[in-house]
Design a protein around this motif. Structure first.
Motif, PDB file in Angstrom:
ATOM      1  N   PHE A 128       0.831  -1.204   0.000  1.00  0.00           N
ATOM      2  CA  PHE A 128       0.000   0.000   0.000  1.00  0.00           C
ATOM      3  C   PHE A 128       0.865   1.253   0.000  1.00  0.00           C
ATOM      4  O   PHE A 128       1.975   1.272   0.521  1.00  0.00           O
ATOM      5  N   GLY A 130      -0.234   4.668   1.383  1.00  0.00           N
ATOM      6  CA  GLY A 130      -1.390   5.269   2.044  1.00  0.00           C
ATOM      7  C   GLY A 130      -2.521   4.275   2.045  1.00  0.00           C
ATOM      8  O   GLY A 130      -2.361   3.140   2.507  1.00  0.00           O
ATOM      9  N   TRP A 131      -3.664   4.642   1.465  1.00  0.00           N
ATOM     10  CA  TRP A 131      -4.793   3.722   1.392  1.00  0.00           C
ATOM     11  C   TRP A 131      -4.963   3.122   0.008  1.00  0.00           C
ATOM     12  O   TRP A 131      -5.891   2.340  -0.240  1.00  0.00           O
ATOM     13  N   LYS A 132      -4.034   3.435  -0.908  1.00  0.00           N
ATOM     14  CA  LYS A 132      -4.127   2.919  -2.264  1.00  0.00           C
ATOM     15  C   LYS A 132      -3.160   1.750  -2.459  1.00  0.00           C
ATOM     16  O   LYS A 132      -2.101   1.702  -1.842  1.00  0.00           O
TER      17      LYS A 132
END
Length: 335
Positions: A128, A130-132
């Motif tokens: 990942f 971050g959140w991606k």
């Protein structure tokens, strides 16, 4: 012709073979249920394949381009070898009529070539940023989740539609056909936005490594070329995959096809929005099996075909990694 030119040509060839597989899936259920003739269906796929990369941003392209972490003078060699392995595998599985994942083929090729060229540190493992999703780990996670989501949404959607149309008469055939066109168009657009960006991302990485651009953002011509190649692949040879998805897994009726198409579109759009490269082949095939799982119809699913397709998915990663590693030999000499 330079190594860069050949690598870019291979990226477009990869998009073409992706069209043989994944783009054909976007119209498979529409054609299989006679909701459209092949010509108009290909035109629908063409519109989605070309508009998707142009209008939906570059999140998927950025993730794919960030898989390999090698010095700039090795990028052409590694990506060229990876694309060689992926294209060869896509052609073999297309010839056998197996809807394997072009996404798996690309990830396997990139990882195999990068590891042989620069060791484990030459690969961005993610998973990942971050959140991606990021790197090989993020892509594999997305590739694993997407077919499960396709199965579940297809199954639930089929149950909902069958309940809603339980007392329907023949007068609903027209609206259902029209809805199929709309859903298939969304799948084609989602496919172009997701799978089309894979080749675009690699072209961006190649141009950046060669000093032709200042960022990973690929030029518009790369997006157009990828969309056209996807469409040509579908038009010239995607029909064995259409037959497998639309008829051999489960004998679809229009209501089943609508549920599968709608579920596939939802998964593709959500994945693309977060930059998760997924396989349209896996999403559509899983949603078709999901529609066949409801109302005690599991015995109607041709599980032998499902097993063969799943086996092709599982072996794609290691086979393409090995093919890319072998392809490094001529690519080192060429570049």
């Amino acid at each position: 012709m330079s190594g860069l030119d050949v690598a870019i040509a291979l990226a477009i060839a990869y998009a073409f073979t992706n069209g043989l597989h994944d783009a054909a899936n976007s119209i498979a259920t529409l054609v299989a249920t006679r909701g459209a003739r092949p010509g108009p269906a290909v035109a629908l796929a063409a519109a989605g394949n070309i508009l998707g990369p142009l209008l939906f941003g570059a999140a998927v392209a950025d993730v794919v381009a960030g898989v390999v972490q090698v010095p700039a003078d090795e990028v052409v060699t590694v990506i060229g070898a990876a694309l060689t392995g992926a294209v060869v595998w896509n052609l073999v599985t297309w010839r056998l009529g197996l809807p394997s994942s072009s996404g798996h083929a690309l990830v396997g090729g990139l990882a195999g070539a990068a590891i042989v060229e620069g060791g484990l540190g030459a690969v961005n493992w993610g998973p990942f940023n971050g959140w991606k999703p990021a790197g090989v780990g993020g892509i594999l996670l997305a590739l694993a989740i997407a077919p499960v989501a396709g199965f579940l949404i297809g199954s639930v959607g089929d149950r909902v539609l069958r309940f809603g149309f339980r007392r329907a008469t023949d007068s609903v055939r027209g609206p259902v056909r029209a809805a199929q066109w709309g859903a298939s168009g969304l799948v084609a657009f989602g496919h172009g936005a997701n799978d089309g960006q894979k080749a675009v991302g690699l072209i961006g990485a190649l141009l950046l490594a060669a000093g032709r651009t200042s960022s990973l953002r690929a030029p518009t011509w790369a997006e157009l070329a990828s969309g056209v190649a996807l469409t040509l692949g579908t038009a010239l040879g995607g029909w064995p995959i259409v037959k497998t998805i639309g008829r051999r897994l489960f004998r679809l009726r229009p209501i089943d096809a609508l549920a599968s198409e709608s579920g596939s579109a939802v998964v593709l759009f959500l994945s693309t929005a977060v930059g998760a490269p997924v396989s349209t082949t896996q999403v559509v095939a899983s949603s078709v099996v999901g529609t066949g799982s409801g109302h005690g119809r599991m015995h109607h699913v041709r599980w032998r075909v499902v097993r063969d397709v799943a086996a092709a998915w599982l072996i794609t990663l290691p086979v393409c990694a090995a093919l890319a590693a072998l392809a490094l030999v001529p690519w080192r000499w060429f570049t």
